[in-house]
Motif scaffolding. Structure first.
Motif, PDB file in Angstrom:
ATOM      1  N   VAL A 115      38.516   0.699 -41.992  1.00  0.00           N
ATOM      2  CA  VAL A 115      37.237   1.283 -41.590  1.00  0.00           C
ATOM      3  C   VAL A 115      37.486   2.650 -40.957  1.00  0.00           C
ATOM      4  CG1 VAL A 115      35.187   1.016 -40.149  1.00  0.00           C
ATOM      5  CG2 VAL A 115      36.241  -1.002 -41.198  1.00  0.00           C
ATOM      6  N   ASP A 116      37.004   3.695 -41.648  1.00  0.00           N
ATOM      7  CA  ASP A 116      37.198   5.072 -41.198  1.00  0.00           C
ATOM      8  C   ASP A 116      35.818   5.710 -41.024  1.00  0.00           C
ATOM      9  OD1 ASP A 116      38.002   7.628 -40.690  1.00  0.00           O
ATOM     10  OD2 ASP A 116      38.947   7.976 -42.648  1.00  0.00           O
ATOM     11  N   GLN A 117      35.329   5.697 -39.817  1.00  0.00           N
ATOM     12  CA  GLN A 117      33.969   6.179 -39.547  1.00  0.00           C
ATOM     13  C   GLN A 117      32.982   5.448 -40.460  1.00  0.00           C
ATOM     14  OE1 GLN A 117      33.468   8.183 -36.904  1.00  0.00           O
ATOM     15  NE2 GLN A 117      35.670   8.194 -36.539  1.00  0.00           N
ATOM     16  N   ASP A 118      32.272   6.228 -41.310  1.00  0.00           N
ATOM     17  CA  ASP A 118      31.260   5.595 -42.154  1.00  0.00           C
ATOM     18  C   ASP A 118      31.833   4.945 -43.403  1.00  0.00           C
ATOM     19  OD1 ASP A 118      29.246   6.337 -40.450  1.00  0.00           O
ATOM     20  OD2 ASP A 118      29.016   8.301 -41.381  1.00  0.00           O
ATOM     21  N   ILE A 119      33.090   5.263 -43.678  1.00  0.00           N
ATOM     22  CA  ILE A 119      33.700   4.778 -44.919  1.00  0.00           C
ATOM     23  C   ILE A 119      34.457   3.473 -44.702  1.00  0.00           C
ATOM     24  CG2 ILE A 119      35.382   5.315 -46.741  1.00  0.00           C
ATOM     25  CD1 ILE A 119      34.913   8.283 -46.127  1.00  0.00           C
TER      26      ILE A 119
END
Ligand code: 6A9
Length: 783
Positions: free
Chosen positions: A103-107
């Motif tokens: 999970v990378d911010q919104d991605i």
């Protein structure tokens, strides 16, 4: 005595391998076993990295562009500074299946790995990677966020050239991305398949420097962006590129399958069938199957139903998956420090160890993605329950790193990729320094279970031949400790190599004990007696004794070890030299004063002008030979090793110390050092904050819990109390690790004993913190 001047480096004893057949050369580690474990996610320091267990492999990996506060960042190597919300394997079997969520911010990226031995495939089989990319801001369709950029690369460490599938790549008309050829797997091909429309660009490079791939890709993107105003790779190649990077850009959400097939040069290669099998619906169904099998195996191995709630079970699953999914393969040469000398160029004063391979689990993919000797013994307590063959293979690799003196370097920094993660001053390993021989923890357990016929016939015979081959190395290891770490008294030992000249440290560190800054005698000298090492020696002797009994017909001499066991487990002798009768606590012994402190003082630089102040140690009282009165993990070692008879008053006192809130007890686990210690939470130097001086660590808590469990089963006056404390400590440890995981997405290196048990230090730390799973399962070494 290590270096005779003028002696050529390659003949130095310290870098000479132990002279015995290698454990990893055993037949059990060849053939199908070896081939079955050839490819894997053995590059734990990158978010997704694939390689084979061979020194110069073809390596694969994933990068992507993350967006934070409107800025773009390249993600590749696991870094704390990326501030990912979460990443880790939700399932992984260490062999042919794994699934990871990032999970990378919104991605959110879900990356799955699958291996298959299709008809016609080359050595080690084929593999597939599936990447599922989602963006939770989809519906706003902000242009910059609406398109995702993934970069998948292949790089050949051997330097073989890699070809691009075709000049203009387009998934829609066929899927060949790249091809090449290697000695190990023959011709190979990489295919891409996706139902979503995407744009593909590429760049090829020729370089031997695999640890610089991020810079290479980032630099290339920057040049093209400034020239063309586009965020894309230039579709260009170096002459004979051995690194090929594919940029796949698509609108969120999208999903793609990447298939690697080898042996494509053979007549019956059936490439089309195999690619089909590793992409699309067939891949989906195999991944589902992998997920199901992981779950079944997990339930069977740890039977958590009725023991913990489902949230805890998720954390246990993640602990197992990440420990196994984090297993790496490394190849290279350690740097071995030569005897500390007054030479100017201190940094260069080392010799290379022989080139060696290491297959091992790692404590932390971001902070410490490499092998650590004493950590590994704890990791194996879990791994043998998951896959005994992987476990033995890992232990074999570690034992093969032993030199002619019976020494094994503590921290393994092998190869450029591993080296790129370590500050220079931490690299050289000192041949006078040991590290707790925790591999005996697991071997001892295996021996006892073998005796009780807990393994299948084939497993039993493998364990026996493993022990038979390993025995001479285990003996040498024991002898290394027995000779180089001996104390003055014949039943005493101490960690040699503490710095007795430093004026900066509040209490000179003992890094090799594994407990770094845990306080010991204030003035290190040869009178010291370290309780933990004494207990590790007992464990080692006991283990060697039981192995030699088990292998009786093979003529090993058990007597010497038996005498050692008798000596070190003698309650009276232990009490004479380590027990403080008043408090019922066990302590180190040495030249010690409690009256030390750090004080700022004017710097006195002779000749030059004085500049500023420095923090130095002041000793306010002459040290004396005495017990070193710090209650903490070290003082619980006799308890951990179960030396104390169940009916002894000392056991009652140990339970007092453990359960006392103003000493060791917290609602989150046991503190490393009692609140009442004079060094509790004290800095060691200006730059060295407390580490093992208060916070809660899972490995020691596990061993203490294991003893509580033991004493709760032994009849005696303290049985009921041990049982009560056991239950409470177990609950506290589980609850806290689970809460932290739910809140932060990670398992942590340590837990703060004050701030509500908050995780701190390295993260993800899926090394010995994974022991929480064994705590949930109430699975302890057999005694
Ligand atoms: C420092 C800094 C990016 C410290 O888990 C590994 C070890 C344990 O064996 C030991 O008992 N850890 C424990 O006290 C971490 C050691 C890290 C040392 C290298 C380099 C790099 O930071």
């Amino acid at each position: 005595h290590l270096v005779r001047s003028g002696e050529p480096v390659h003949r130095l004893r310290v870098v000479t391998p132990f002279d015995a057949p290698k454990v990893t050369d055993l037949p059990m580690f060849q053939g199908e076993h070896k081939e079955g474990l050839y490819w894997g996610t053995y590059r734990p320091h990158v978010y997704l990295g694939i390689r084979a267990r061979t020194p110069e492999s073809l390596i694969g990996g994933l990068m992507w562009i993350g967006v934070k506060d409107g800025k773009y960042f390249m993600r590749h190597v696991c870094q704390d500074s990326d501030e990912l919300g979460k990443y880790g394997w939700t399932e992984h079997n260490g062999r042919d299946y794994g699934r990871q969520v990032i999970v990378d911010q919104d991605i959110t990226l879900t990356t799955s790995f699958l291996k298959s031995f299709g008809e016609g495939s080359g050595y080690g089989g084929d593999w597939a990677v599936q990447i599922d990319a989602q963006n939770r801001r989809n519906e706003f369709d902000v242009e910059a966020l609406g398109v995702g950029h993934l970069f998948f690369y292949l790089a050949d460490e051997e330097g073989n050239g890699i070809n691009v599938g075709r000049e203009r790549l387009d998934v829609r008309d066929g899927s060949l991305l790249a091809s090449g050829s290697r000695k190990d797997v023959g011709d190979w091909e990489l295919h891409l398949s996706s139902k979503d429309s995407s744009v593909i660009h590429y760049a090829g490079f020729r370089t031997p420097h695999m640890h610089n791939l991020t810079d290479l890709v980032q630099g290339t993107l920057a040049v093209y962006a400034s020239r063309m105003g586009l965020l894309q790779l230039p579709d260009s190649l170096d002459h004979s590129s051995n690194v090929l990077v594919f940029q796949i850009s698509a609108k969120f959400p999208f999903k793609m399958d990447i298939a690697f097939v080898s042996g494509t040069d053979s007549e019956s290669s059936k490439v089309e069938d195999r690619v089909k099998n590793l992409t699309g619906e067939l891949l989906d169904s195999q991944l589902k199957q992998g997920q199901r099998e992981f779950e079944e195996k997990f339930q069977k191995s740890f039977s958590l139903t009725n023991k913990v709630d489902s949230q805890s079970m998720n954390v246990g699953r993640a602990a197992m998956a990440n420990l196994v999914g984090g297993i790496g393969y490394f190849y290279g040469q350690s740097k071995i420090a030569l005897a500390r000398s007054s030479s100017q160029n201190k940094g260069d004063n080392f010799v290379p160890y022989w080139p060696a391979e290491l297959y091992t689990a790692v404590p932390s993919r971001s902070f410490f993605p490499r092998g650590f000797l004493w950590d590994e013994g704890f990791h194996q307590l879990l791994i043998w329950r998951w896959d005994i063959h992987i476990c033995l293979d890992i232990i074999g690799h570690w034992l093969d790193l032993m030199n002619a003196d019976g020494w094994i370097p503590r921290e393994q920094i092998l190869g450029a990729e591993a080296l790129s993660k370590v500050p220079e001053e931490f690299v050289p390993q000192h041949p006078s320094n040991g590290n707790p021989p925790t591999l005996f923890l697991i071997l001892h357990d295996l021996v006892r279970r073998t005796k009780r016929n807990e393994f299948s016939a084939s497993e039993t015979s493998e364990i026996l031949s493993f022990l038979d081959r390993a025995f001479i190395r285990l003996e040498a290891w024991f002898q290394w400790f027995n000779t180089t770490q001996a104390g003055k008294d014949k039943s005493s030992f101490y960690w040699h190599g503490r710095d007795s000249t430093t004026t900066r440290e509040l209490n000179p560190k003992t890094l090799f004990s594994g407990l770094d800054d845990y306080p010991r005698a204030s003035h290190p000298n040869e009178d010291e007696r370290h309780l933990d090492l004494r207990c590790w020696m007992l464990l080692a002797a006991d283990c060697l004794h039981s192995i030699s009994k088990l292998l009786e017909d093979r003529k090993h001499d058990a007597k010497e070890y038996h005498m050692m066991v008798e000596l070190l487990s003698d309650f009276e002798i232990l009490n004479q030299i380590h027990l403080d009768k008043a408090s019922g606590a066990y302590y180190d012994y040495g030249n010690h004063t409690e009256k030390v402190r750090l004080r700022w003082q004017e710097r006195t630089t002779s000749g030059r002008e004085t500049s500023g102040r420095e923090l130095l140690r002041e000793v306010l009282e002459t040290p004396q030979l005495r017990l070193v009165p710090h209650v903490g993990y070290v003082s619980l070692f006799p308890f951990m090793m179960k030396i104390i008879p169940p009916e002894s008053w000392v056991l009652g006192k140990q339970l007092d110390l453990i359960s006392n809130r103003s000493m060791l007890w917290t609602n989150y686990g046991l503190r490393s050092l009692a609140k009442t210690s004079s060094i509790y939470m004290k800095r060691n130097t200006e730059h060295d904050p407390p580490y093992w001086r208060g916070p809660i660590w899972m490995n020691m808590n596990y061993l203490i819990l294991s003893s509580l469990h033991h004493y709760s089963q032994e009849e005696g006056p303290y049985q009921a109390r041990a049982s009560m404390i056991y239950k409470e400590l177990r609950q506290n440890l589980i609850k806290n690790v689970v809460n932290n995981y739910v809140q932060t997405g990670y398992l942590w290196e340590q837990y703060d004993q004050t701030k509500e048990g908050k995780g701190k230090g390295a993260h993800p730390f899926t090394g010995w913190t994974s022991l929480v799973l064994l705590i949930m399962a109430e699975a302890f070494p057999n005694h």
